[in-house]
Structures are given as C-alpha cells and as structure tokens.
Design an enzyme around this catalytic site. Structure first.
Site, mmCIF file in Angstrom:
data_model
loop_
_atom_site.group_PDB
_atom_site.id
_atom_site.type_symbol
_atom_site.label_atom_id
_atom_site.label_comp_id
_atom_site.label_asym_id
_atom_site.label_seq_id
_atom_site.Cartn_x
_atom_site.Cartn_y
_atom_site.Cartn_z
ATOM 1 N N GLY A 242 54.665 -18.793 44.115
ATOM 2 C CA GLY A 242 55.907 -18.123 43.766
ATOM 3 C C GLY A 242 57.126 -19.023 43.851
ATOM 4 O O GLY A 242 57.101 -20.110 44.425
ATOM 5 N N HIS A 243 58.222 -18.524 43.300
ATOM 6 C CA HIS A 243 59.454 -19.297 43.183
ATOM 7 C C HIS A 243 60.002 -19.722 44.541
ATOM 8 O O HIS A 243 59.968 -18.983 45.517
ATOM 9 C CB HIS A 243 60.514 -18.512 42.406
ATOM 10 C CG HIS A 243 60.901 -17.203 43.026
ATOM 11 N ND1 HIS A 243 61.846 -17.097 44.011
ATOM 12 C CD2 HIS A 243 60.470 -15.949 42.779
ATOM 13 C CE1 HIS A 243 61.993 -15.823 44.353
ATOM 14 N NE2 HIS A 243 61.154 -15.108 43.620
ATOM 15 N N ASN A 244 60.492 -20.955 44.575
ATOM 16 C CA ASN A 244 61.118 -21.560 45.753
ATOM 17 C C ASN A 244 60.177 -21.787 46.923
ATOM 18 O O ASN A 244 60.631 -22.041 48.044
ATOM 19 C CB ASN A 244 62.330 -20.754 46.212
ATOM 20 C CG ASN A 244 63.484 -20.830 45.219
ATOM 21 O OD1 ASN A 244 63.712 -19.876 44.478
ATOM 22 N ND2 ASN A 244 64.188 -21.946 45.180
ATOM 23 N N SER A 262 59.428 -18.156 48.197
ATOM 24 C CA SER A 262 60.041 -18.788 49.373
ATOM 25 C C SER A 262 59.103 -18.912 50.562
ATOM 26 O O SER A 262 59.510 -18.791 51.720
ATOM 27 C CB SER A 262 61.305 -18.011 49.781
ATOM 28 O OG SER A 262 62.253 -18.021 48.734
#
Length: 331
Positions: A242-244, A262
């Site tokens: 997932g993002h970040n 994150s």
C-alpha cells in the site's frame, strides 16, 4: 543437450566428491523424479530416506549427511546444499528469450528518453518523456514505462509490467510479468454530497538495488511522498504493498500477502503467504509474520507472530492446542 561431468560441477561448487560415477550429468531433478543421468539434492535429513528409491546418479548434500551414496552413485558434500542447488541450476539454465535486434522497430521511445548502452527493448514497449534507462537493461515486449521514470543498470523487466510516472527502479532488479509499480494508492473519503471522494496520490515509488517483484504484484505510489522498497527485497507473486509503506533491506513477502498504507518494515522482515498487515503498523528488524496471520499492531524486532489477530508464536500454538483439546473433549 547440455551435460557435465561430476568433476566439472564440483569445480563450481567447491565441495567434496564421495563415490564414483562414469556417466555425464544431463539435468537437475527432484529425488523422486530423477533418472540415472540426473543430479538431485538432499537439503535436509528428512529427505535422506528418499535416496534409496531415487534413480539419481548424484546428489548435492550437506556435510552432515548420515548415509552413503552406494555403488555407481556419488554425493557432492557442501556446506549448504540449498545454496549449492542455485549454482547447479544456473549451469543448466536455458538461454533467455532471443532479441533479434536490440531495440525493436515497433517500440515507441520518446525522443527525450535516455537509453543506456547495451539496453534491449522488445516489441510494443512504450517509453515516455524524460525516462532514464541505464546500461544493459533488458525490457521484454509490451512493457510500459511512463514519464520521468528511471531504471538502473542490469535490471530486467518482463512483459506486461507497468511503471507509472516518476517512479524509480534500482540496478540489478527483476520485475516479473504484469507487475504494476506506481498505481494510485487506495485513498477515498466519504462526502455527503459527492459520495466517496478520491484523494489524489501525488507521490511515487522508489525501489532499491537487487529487488525482485513477482508477477501480478502491485506497489502503490505514495499519497504525499514515496513508497520505498529497500535493497535486496524479494516480493512474491500477487502481493499488494500500500501507499507510503517503507520496507527496509532484504525483506521477503510471500504470495498473496499485503501491506495496507503507511506500514513500516525493518530490515530482514519475513511476511508469510496470505498474511495481512494493518495500516500505520511497524514491524521491527528480523521479525517473522506467519502465513495467514493478521497483524493489527506493532511487532518487536526479532519476534515471530502467528494467528488472527497475530500474537507471539508460542502463545498462538498454546491457544490452538487448548482449543483442539476443548473441541475433542466436547465430543
């Protein structure tokens, strides 16, 4: 057909030959399926019993093996049979797909892109504006690399892979078919007037050196900054990151596992198959998440967790044993 003498193979492995054979070795194979001219491997004592019924003429084995090879058969004793197996497989590996020309005439390469010496680009590939590709990169047919990406030297990108804009891939990495680097992160917020509002994902993905991304895996771009995979990470097929999220060096994620947004993994973290990690979770250096587990909170460095929700592995095993007894006693 490629074939080697046992002495030629041992020259690569630098092991100790025990026993004798006269035939050439034609291929590596599993113990159960090997023929009289094939080499196999015994990487654990529990597989020693299979040697008696195997037809293999040679086995690469660990130095502490407890059996003898037998008549007209041989062992090559090494420190680590599993690692030696990779060297033998390299000897017998067939050549990669052929490029008749270094850059296929149907590839579309923007005039502003920079292509390093020795790079090969297959049919139907698209390379966008301001892309920088290093030396000796291999890009198989039908790859998409969008604007302002960079690819390090000696990296291999297999067919169907998509690298979206502003993403950066290191050197000596491998991207397997149909993986996606830099898709939008899963960002939506409810709004009474508009329903689910999409949150723009304006970051990118940065992948280090010596990283391998499996087929059909997806690494989402960051919402603000970067999703990062450190050097040496190995990502299996069908993995979602997932993002970040931030992965340290030499992390392993097995098939069907996933990180929400994150998530932070330290160095050398192992995520088992089908495990899922909650957003904004930190997993410390060297921790192991067992297959099928669901991590809902931080995991300390060096710890092994199992279950859903994941707990210390020893506690999980005790819980399962107690539950098994309860079910058995209730019958």
């Amino acid at each position: 057909m490629t074939s080697f003498s046992i002495q030629e193979i041992n020259a690569v492995l630098q092991g100790e030959i025990v026993g004798t054979i006269s035939c050439k070795i034609t291929a590596p194979e599993q113990l159960e399926n090997a023929t009289e001219t094939e080499i196999s491997f015994i990487g654990h004592k529990k597989y020693e019993k299979l040697w008696i019924t195997s037809k293999a003429c040679v086995a690469v084995v660990n130095q502490d093996i407890a059996i003898e090879p037998g008549e007209n058969r041989a062992f090559i004793k090494v420190k680590n049979a599993d690692l030696a197996m990779s060297q033998v497989l390299e000897l017998f590996a067939p050549p990669p797909p052929i490029f008749r020309t270094d850059i296929h005439p149907t590839a579309i390469i923007d005039e502003s892109a920079s292509i390093g010496n020795g790079t090969r680009i297959g049919a139907g590939t698209y390379i966008g504006p301001n892309v920088i590709i290093g030396e000796n990169v291999t890009i198989y047919p039908n790859v998409t690399i969008l604007d302002e990406c960079s690819i390090g030297k000696n990296t291999t990108i297999w067919s169907g892979a998509v690298i979206r804009e502003r993403c950066h891939i290191g050197s000596h990495s491998i991207l397997h078919p149909n993986c996606t680097i830099g898709a939008d992160g899963f960002g939506f917020r409810p709004c009474p007037e508009r329903g689910l509002v999409k949150i723009p994902q304006i970051g990118n993905v940065i992948i280090g050196n010596g990283v391998e991304i499996g087929a059909n895996s997806s690494i989402d771009r960051g919402k603000f900054s970067s999703t990062v995979l450190g050097d040496g990470c190995k990502i299996d097929n069908l993995v979602q990151i997932g993002h970040n999220s931030k992965l340290g060096k030499f992390c392993i994620m097995a098939g069907n596992s996933g990180l929400a947004g994150s998530v932070t993994l330290g160095n050398g973290v192992i995520i088992g198959g089908s495990a899922s990690i909650k957003d904004h979770t930190t997993i410390g250096d060297g921790a192991i998440v067992g297959a099928g587990s669901g991590v809902t909170g931080d995991v300390e460095a060096g710890k092994t967790v199992l279950g859903y929700p994941a707990v210390d592995a020893r506690d999980a095993l005790k819980q399962w044993a107690i539950l098994k007894r309860l079910v058995r006693d209730s019958k």
